[in-house]
Design an enzyme around this catalytic site. Structure first.
Site, mmCIF file in Angstrom:
data_model
loop_
_atom_site.group_PDB
_atom_site.id
_atom_site.type_symbol
_atom_site.label_atom_id
_atom_site.label_comp_id
_atom_site.label_asym_id
_atom_site.label_seq_id
_atom_site.Cartn_x
_atom_site.Cartn_y
_atom_site.Cartn_z
ATOM 1 N N ASP A 135 0.849 -1.192 0.000
ATOM 2 C CA ASP A 135 0.000 0.000 0.000
ATOM 3 C C ASP A 135 0.885 1.242 0.000
ATOM 4 O OD1 ASP A 135 -2.273 1.862 0.903
ATOM 5 O OD2 ASP A 135 -3.276 -0.076 1.023
ATOM 6 N N HIS A 170 -3.916 6.120 3.456
ATOM 7 C CA HIS A 170 -4.565 4.899 2.976
ATOM 8 C C HIS A 170 -3.995 3.644 3.643
ATOM 9 C CE1 HIS A 170 -5.912 1.787 0.123
ATOM 10 N NE2 HIS A 170 -6.852 2.648 -0.250
ATOM 11 N N ASN A 270 -14.428 0.021 -6.343
ATOM 12 C CA ASN A 270 -15.502 0.939 -5.943
ATOM 13 C C ASN A 270 -16.249 1.505 -7.147
ATOM 14 O OD1 ASN A 270 -14.434 0.557 -3.383
ATOM 15 N ND2 ASN A 270 -13.467 2.566 -3.263
ATOM 16 N N SER A 342 -11.443 -1.136 -0.119
ATOM 17 C CA SER A 342 -10.136 -1.208 0.542
ATOM 18 C C SER A 342 -10.301 -1.578 2.005
ATOM 19 C CB SER A 342 -9.410 0.143 0.441
ATOM 20 O OG SER A 342 -8.904 0.361 -0.848
#
Length: 506
Positions: A135, A170, A270, A342
C-alpha cells in the site's frame, strides 16, 4: 561516419552491452523470459537500447524502459516470453464522509460485525502471524500500531523507510483495521496481535504504483515469508477479461505467493460495475466486496448525498466485509473515517490472520495452509443475497465467530469382528474440549490416548449407557501439543453413535 550508439566492454570474460543515451520515444515495459534473467537476458535489453529499472527475483522478468521501435523486434527473440506495458495501478480510493456517523458506529463496528470479539475471547488474535500491507506505507509511530509494526520496505524510494505519506493515510487506515492494538484507546483491529509489515508501493501524489513495483512488493512478501498479503489497490476496467496476458507478471507473482502459502486478499473495486479489479480477479486472490451496517451492498456517500460510487461486483467476488463509515488509524497518531472495498479487504485480511493463529491444519498435506484458510472463511461466511455464492457478496459476510469454532465430528459404527477394528482416531491440539456423544444403540464407548510413541494406550474415559438412546456430554483437557484420541464402540452389530468434539475457550 556512423554514429556510435553503444560501447562493447569486456568484464571478467563477460560481454556487457552498455547503452548510451538515446533520443527516441521510450515506453516502460516488463519483459518476460523463459528462464530466470541473467547476463544474457540483461544484454538483450541493453541491445534494444533499453534501461533496466528492476530485475525481478520471483518471476522471470525484467522491468525496463525501451524505445518503442525496439519492442517489436525484442518480442521476436526466442529468449523472450512476452513484453507487456508496465501498467499503472491505483489505490482503491475510499470516500470520506463529511459528517460524523451515529454514535453506535463510532467504534470499530466492522470488527465487531464479523465476530472478531468472539474470536478474541477464544484466544485467537492473530499472534505470530505476519501480515504484509502492500500500500502507501504505515505510520509506524502511531500509538495503536507501533507495538505491532515489525518492518518493511519502500519500493518507491528504494529504501528501508516505508512511512505513509499518502494524503488519505490509505495504508495506515488499512493497517488499523487489520491489527490496531486492543489497548483500551482508539480502535481495535480484527487481529490485534498480528505482526504488521509495510510494503510501500505508492508515494505522495500517487507516485509509484506501476505493475513492476507491485510485483517487487509481492516478491518481498514471498522472500520474507509473510503469511497474509493485503492488496487494497487495483486496475479496473474490462481489459483483463479481453486481454488477460497484459497482467501476466502480476498474475505470475500472485500465483507464486499463493503456492508459497500466502493468503492474498484484494479489494473488488468501488466502480459500481460488474467488473472486479485486478488483482482481485485472479484465482489466487480472495476478492472482497463491501457491505454496510445493514449487511447490504455498500453504496458510498459524500457530503451526505449518494455518490456514483458503490462496491463493484461480479462472479469473481468471493467474500464480503464491512466497508462503510469505518473508523481507523490515520498518520500523525489520529483516527478518521473512510469507506470502500479497501476497508472491506482489510477486514478479511485480518480474519485470515486470526484463522491462521488458531493453528488450522494443512489438511491436504500440500505444505500450505492458505487453501484451508480460504475454504474455512468461505464455508463459515454468513450467506447474504441469493442462496449460495452470488455476484454481490460471494459466499457471504466473513464470520470469525463461526470460523473459529473448532468442531470435529466422528461417526462410530459397530461392525462384525473385534471392537478394536471399529476404532476411529482424531488428533487434537492442546486445550479443553467438550465431547458430545449422541448414542444410537451402543452399550459402551471407550476413549483412549496413546502413551508417547508406544503402542500402549492410556484410558481417557469409558462410559456405559443405561439405555440405547442415552446421550453423553463430558469435558476433556489435553496438555500435550498434539494428542490422538481413539474412540472404540461396543455393543450389538449395527449400532452407532455420533461424536462431536468442540474446543472450549481458554
Amino acid at each position: 561516419m556512423n554514429v556510435l550508439r553503444a560501447l562493447l566492454v569486456a568484464v571478467t570474460g563477460v560481454l556487457l552491452l552498455l547503452p548510451l543515451n538515446v533520443s527516441a520515444a521510450t515506453k516502460k515495459v516488463i519483459v518476460g523470459f523463459h528462464r530466470p534473467p541473467a547476463d544474457h537476458e540483461e544484454n538483450l535489453v541493453y541491445a534494444a537500447k533499453g534501461r533496466i529499472n528492476r530485475t525481478h527475483r520471483q518471476i522471470h522478468a525484467i522491468s525496463a524502459e525501451l524505445p518503442e521501435e525496439e519492442i517489436t523486434r525484442l518480442k521476436k527473440d526466442p529468449s523472450v516470453a512476452y513484453v507487456v506495458d508496465n501498467i499503472k495501478f491505483t489505490l482503491i480510493r475510499p470516500t470520506e464522509p463529511t459528517s460524523a456517523p451515529p454514535p453506535e458506529y463510532v467504534d470499530s463496528w466492522g470488527v465487531l460485525r464479523i465476530g472478531s470479539d468472539v474470536a478474541a475471547a477464544r484466544g485467537f488474535k492473530g499472534a505470530g502471524i505476519k501480515v504484509a500491507i502492500v500500500d502507501s506505507g504505515i505510520d509506524y509511530n502511531h500509538p495503536d500500531l507501533k507495538d505491532n509494526y515489525r518492518g518493511g520496505y519502500n519500493f518507491v524510494a528504494n529504501n528501508a523507510d516505508p512511512y505513509d505519506d499518502d494524503s488519505q493515510s490509505h495504508g495506515t487506515h488499512v493497517a488499523g483495521i487489520i491489527a490496531a492494538r486492543d489497548n483500551g484507546t482508539g480502535v481495535v483491529g480484527v487481529a490485534p496481535e498480528a505482526s504488521l509489515y509495510a510494503v510501500k508501493v505508492y508515494g505522495a501524489n500517487d507516485t509509484g504504483g506501476d505493475m513492476a513495483t507491485l510485483v517487487a512488493g509481492i516478491e518481498w512478501a514471498i522472500e520474507n515469508k509473510m503469511d497474509v498479503v493485503n492488496l487494497s489497490l487495483g486496475f479496473s476496467g474490462d481489459i483483463y477479461s479481453v486481454y488477460p496476458g497484459i497482467f501476466k507478471p502480476l498474475h505470475d507473482v500472485c500465483d507464486k505467493a499463493y503456492k508459497a502459502g500466502i493468503v492474498l486478499v484484494a479489494a473488488a473495486g468501488n466502480d459500481d460495475r460488474e467488473i472486479v479489479s485486478v488483482p482481485a480477479a485472479f484465482d489466487s486472490v480472495i476478492a472482497v466486496a463491501a457491505t454496510d451496517q445493514n449487511d447490504q451492498r455498500a453504496i458510498f456517500r459524500m457530503n451526505n448525498v449518494q455518490s456514483p460510487l458503490a462496491s463493484s461486483y461480479g462472479a469473481k467476488v468471493e467474500l464480503a466485509a464491512p466497508g462503510t463509515v469505518i473508523r481507523s488509524t490515520v498518520r500523525g497518531g489520529g483516527y478518521g473515517f473512510l469507506e470502500g472495498t479497501s476497508q472491506a479487504a482489510a477486514h478479511v485480511a485480518g480474519a485470515a490472520a486470526v484463522l491462521l493463529s488458531t493453528g488450522i491444519a494443512d489438511a491436504n498435506g500440500d505444505g500450505s495452509r492458505a487453501d484451508e484458510v480460504r475454504l474455512k472463511l468461505d464455508d463459515t461466511a454468513k450467506d447474504l443475497g441469493n442462496p449460495g455464492r452470488d455476484k454481490y457478496f460471494g459466499w457471504g459476510l466473513v464470520d470469525l465467530a463461526a470460523a473459529t469454532v473448532e468442531t470435529r465430528k466422528l461417526h462410530l459404527v459397530r461392525k462384525n469382528g473385534p471392537p478394536r477394528f471399529d476404532m476411529q482416531s482424531i488428533m487434537l491440539g492442546k486445550g479443553s474440549y467438550s465431547v458430545q456423544v449422541k448414542n444410537n444403540g451402543l452399550e459402551r464407548v471407550v476413549v483412549n490416548a496413546p502413551e508417547g510413541n508406544s503402542r500402549d494406550f492410556e484410558r481417557v474415559f469409558a462410559y456405559s449407557f443405561t439405555s440405547s438412546l442415552q446421550d453423553l456430554g463430558v469435558a476433556v483437557t489435553l496438555n500435550e501439543a498434539q494428542t490422538t484420541l481413539a474412540f472404540t464402540p461396543r455393543g450389538e452389530v449395527g449400532t452407532t453413535a455420533d461424536i462431536t468434539i468442540t474446543k472450549l475457550a481458554p
